[in-house]
Design an enzyme around this catalytic site. Structure first.
Site, PDB file in Angstrom:
ATOM      1  N   VAL A  62       4.215   1.953  -3.769  1.00  0.00           N
ATOM      2  CA  VAL A  62       4.689   2.143  -5.140  1.00  0.00           C
ATOM      3  C   VAL A  62       6.077   1.523  -5.280  1.00  0.00           C
ATOM      4  CG1 VAL A  62       5.300   3.872  -6.879  1.00  0.00           C
ATOM      5  CG2 VAL A  62       3.408   4.301  -5.310  1.00  0.00           C
ATOM      6  N   CYS A  63       6.265   0.773  -6.351  1.00  0.00           N
ATOM      7  CA  CYS A  63       7.598   0.251  -6.694  1.00  0.00           C
ATOM      8  C   CYS A  63       7.870   0.641  -8.141  1.00  0.00           C
ATOM      9  CB  CYS A  63       7.656  -1.259  -6.477  1.00  0.00           C
ATOM     10  SG  CYS A  63       6.542  -2.182  -7.557  1.00  0.00           S
ATOM     11  N   TYR A  64       8.720  -0.083  -8.819  1.00  0.00           N
ATOM     12  CA  TYR A  64       9.053   0.253 -10.212  1.00  0.00           C
ATOM     13  C   TYR A  64       7.897  -0.033 -11.174  1.00  0.00           C
ATOM     14  CZ  TYR A  64      13.862   0.603  -8.611  1.00  0.00           C
ATOM     15  OH  TYR A  64      14.992   0.966  -7.942  1.00  0.00           O
TER      16      TYR A  64
END
Length: 103
Positions: A62-64
């Site tokens: 998960v990132c932004y």
């Protein structure tokens, strides 16, 4: 070489216990809010993650917004993990519809 797969927020939310969720955002953003049971993953703890996480355990990165997680997911795949996902929409999509924790 294997490729990572894409996964939706809803698919992860439906069974969070099935995945190891790693959050690659900066430490401050992670501290302000992240997915339940997510682990903050950075260059500092990447080697430990590789040593302690079973290669057969499905991993969700998960990132932004779901962009940088794709590259990170490919790196994890290249380390021999069987099933690696990049979560589409990233944490920004998750927090619109799902619980966020700050522990």
């Amino acid at each position: 070489m294997s490729e990572f797969k894409h996964i939706s927020v809803q698919e992860v939310a439906d069974d969070t216990s099935a995945y190891t969720v790693v959050d690659i955002r900066d430490p401050q953003s992670f501290a302000l809010g992240h997915m339940p049971k997510a682990v903050h993953l950075s260059n500092d703890n990447f080697a430990t993650f590789l040593q302690t996480t079973p290669k057969h355990q499905p991993v969700v990165v998960v990132c932004y917004h779901g962009i940088s997680s794709q590259r990170a997911a490919q790196v994890i795949v290249s380390q021999g993990f069987d099933t690696v996902f990049s979560m589409d929409g990233g944490f920004e999509a998750w927090k619109l519809a799902q619980p966020v924790v700050t522990d």
